[in-house]
Design an enzyme around this catalytic site. Sequence first.
Site, PDB file in Angstrom:
ATOM      1  N   ASP A  46       1.024  -1.466   0.037  1.00  0.00           N
ATOM      2  CA  ASP A  46       0.016  -0.055   0.241  1.00  0.00           C
ATOM      3  C   ASP A  46       0.999   1.287  -0.107  1.00  0.00           C
ATOM      4  O   ASP A  46       1.601   1.431   1.048  1.00  0.00           O
ATOM      5  CB  ASP A  46      -1.116  -0.006   1.388  1.00  0.00           C
ATOM      6  CG  ASP A  46      -2.064   0.683   1.176  1.00  0.00           C
ATOM      7  OD1 ASP A  46      -2.110   1.809   0.150  1.00  0.00           O
ATOM      8  OD2 ASP A  46      -2.981   0.828   2.068  1.00  0.00           O
ATOM      9  N   ASP A  47       0.823   2.155  -1.303  1.00  0.00           N
ATOM     10  CA  ASP A  47       1.662   3.429  -1.256  1.00  0.00           C
ATOM     11  C   ASP A  47       3.257   3.067  -1.583  1.00  0.00           C
ATOM     12  O   ASP A  47       3.685   3.925  -1.152  1.00  0.00           O
ATOM     13  CB  ASP A  47       1.344   3.899  -0.180  1.00  0.00           C
ATOM     14  CG  ASP A  47      -0.071   4.638  -0.004  1.00  0.00           C
ATOM     15  OD1 ASP A  47      -0.740   4.481  -0.924  1.00  0.00           O
ATOM     16  OD2 ASP A  47      -0.397   5.363   0.948  1.00  0.00           O
ATOM     17  N   CYS A  82      -5.813   4.591  -3.650  1.00  0.00           N
ATOM     18  CA  CYS A  82      -5.850   3.316  -3.140  1.00  0.00           C
ATOM     19  C   CYS A  82      -7.132   2.514  -3.729  1.00  0.00           C
ATOM     20  O   CYS A  82      -6.914   1.452  -4.654  1.00  0.00           O
ATOM     21  CB  CYS A  82      -5.772   3.074  -1.867  1.00  0.00           C
ATOM     22  SG  CYS A  82      -4.420   3.770  -0.831  1.00  0.00           S
ATOM     23  N   ASP A 316      -0.225  -0.609  -4.865  1.00  0.00           N
ATOM     24  CA  ASP A 316      -1.486  -0.054  -5.716  1.00  0.00           C
ATOM     25  C   ASP A 316      -1.159   1.405  -6.366  1.00  0.00           C
ATOM     26  O   ASP A 316      -1.817   1.824  -7.169  1.00  0.00           O
ATOM     27  CB  ASP A 316      -2.608   0.051  -4.842  1.00  0.00           C
ATOM     28  CG  ASP A 316      -2.239   0.745  -3.284  1.00  0.00           C
ATOM     29  OD1 ASP A 316      -1.253   1.311  -3.268  1.00  0.00           O
ATOM     30  OD2 ASP A 316      -3.121   0.726  -2.420  1.00  0.00           O
ATOM     31  N   ASN A 317      -0.185   2.047  -5.643  1.00  0.00           N
ATOM     32  CA  ASN A 317       0.179   3.464  -6.253  1.00  0.00           C
ATOM     33  C   ASN A 317       1.778   3.892  -5.555  1.00  0.00           C
ATOM     34  O   ASN A 317       2.078   3.083  -4.801  1.00  0.00           O
ATOM     35  CB  ASN A 317      -0.641   4.518  -5.904  1.00  0.00           C
ATOM     36  CG  ASN A 317      -1.311   4.486  -4.438  1.00  0.00           C
ATOM     37  OD1 ASN A 317      -2.226   3.956  -4.443  1.00  0.00           O
ATOM     38  ND2 ASN A 317      -0.503   4.933  -3.652  1.00  0.00           N
TER      39      ASN A 317
END
Length: 514
Positions: A46-47, A82, A316-317
């Site tokens: 995540d991130d 997200c 996700d990013n």
Amino acid sequence: MEGPMRGAPARGGLPSALALLAVLLTCCVRCAGSARASNVVLVLVDDQDVQLGGMNPMKKTKALIGETGATFVNAFTVTPLCCPSRSSILSGRYPHNHGVRNNSLSGNCSSLLWQKGPESGAFPVYLNKLGYQTFFAGKYLNQYGGKDAGGVAHIPPGWDQWNALVGNSQYYNYTLSVNGKEEKHGDNYEKDYLTDLILNRSLHFLDDRSPQHPFFIMLSPPAPHSPWTAAPQYGKEFSNVKAPRDGSFDKPGKDKHWLLRQPPNPMSNSSLVYLDDAYRRRWQTLLSVDDMVEKLVKKLESVKELNDTYIFYTSDNGYHTGQFSLPIDKRQLYDFDIRVPLLVRGPGIKPNQTLQVGRRCVMFLGSFSLKLHVFLFFSGSGSAHRPGPHHSGHSGGEPVHREHGRTVLPVPDGQLLPHTQIHLLLWNAFPNLTCLFRRRLCATERRVRSSSWNTPENANRHRILTVPKWGLEFLNVSRTASAKTPATTRTPASGRWTASRTCSTASSQTASPS
């Protein structure tokens, strides 16, 4: 990948990126005669950025996945936020088609509309119908588990074992939906630290599964998302590390769009201290993810499944820390926010590959879902699994929008595609991956041999294939014809698709598939 894939005859001339993607496309079933399909593991963090050194703490991950497989250095998310990004990964659709606009319920994040629509056709549904044992643990979608989103009792279809975080990323003091039942957790490291908990449950799953069936595991740890809570043993790591000061760090965005013109420049000293602290803590949380990958690989090896398992690692990013004077966040359409890690190892993937894709090319994370979806439409598991993306699988059903990309050739019920046929699907199934061709190469593949396809109807349907965005055109020509042979020239028993040498630029490409 320089050599032929396992189960496929040597073809020659295939670019290494195409050969690798063909292997990934067939990660569910490597060949029609194989005893059992391959396993798949997806670790979705995540991130995590790559532009600003986000992979630096991941020494074990880079060694155990990247160095034993392939690292894509130009992988991008569909959107740097997200919930829309994760929705694309699950559904294979771009955000403007799955309808998830942001991380809120009103923005369609884990809403009832999402559940009735794209979620009902996400790739775990099809994997489960193909006999895969499916396991999920960690963050799902930001609004998952809320009262207006169906609560913890809602289990998305396709998952056999479900351990989903309610809401957004947390490390302690959170609630899980465990197979539809609420499970609350506190702040005891041994029992509650979420990164370790989802790892341990996946290891139990591997012990309890049926060895006769393949499995799909999706692990979605909270790191390195805020609140950046490191495991106790890693709380003092990287004490001398600061956010990188090069590139666009603390540069005025006066020539950028309106949002980047708002932050005060130069940044205040308190902002610099804050973002440096955030940068270090993000790295600290990733050390537990690095341990997760190591323990998971060791477990797969101990249960004798490692050599038959594809392991994907991605995010996700991306993220920024001080670029254009923006202290911390994502959401911006710049490399630091849209570029993400993508590593994979597995059967048929030669080790230590770094795939240098041209900068104009993009490979979206939704492609993971596309790889699975496209295979499933050709898996012969029934008519409901074989339609093109714009048609339902039921006789007389109204057209529906499914994953992006289209099928190229029909496949009779009950027939699986071997490796030699699946190369062909890449041309049209992956419009956002086609640019992996760094030059217009005449990489070729044989048509699937089947008398049912040697009909006049099919001969006319599959003459020409065009990808207008990158100016790529693929012609169905005979074995002896040149790449300039008109599309109407074909030999049914030995036709092939070849990249047209005559296609020029994206702006001049106007042809469309027949």
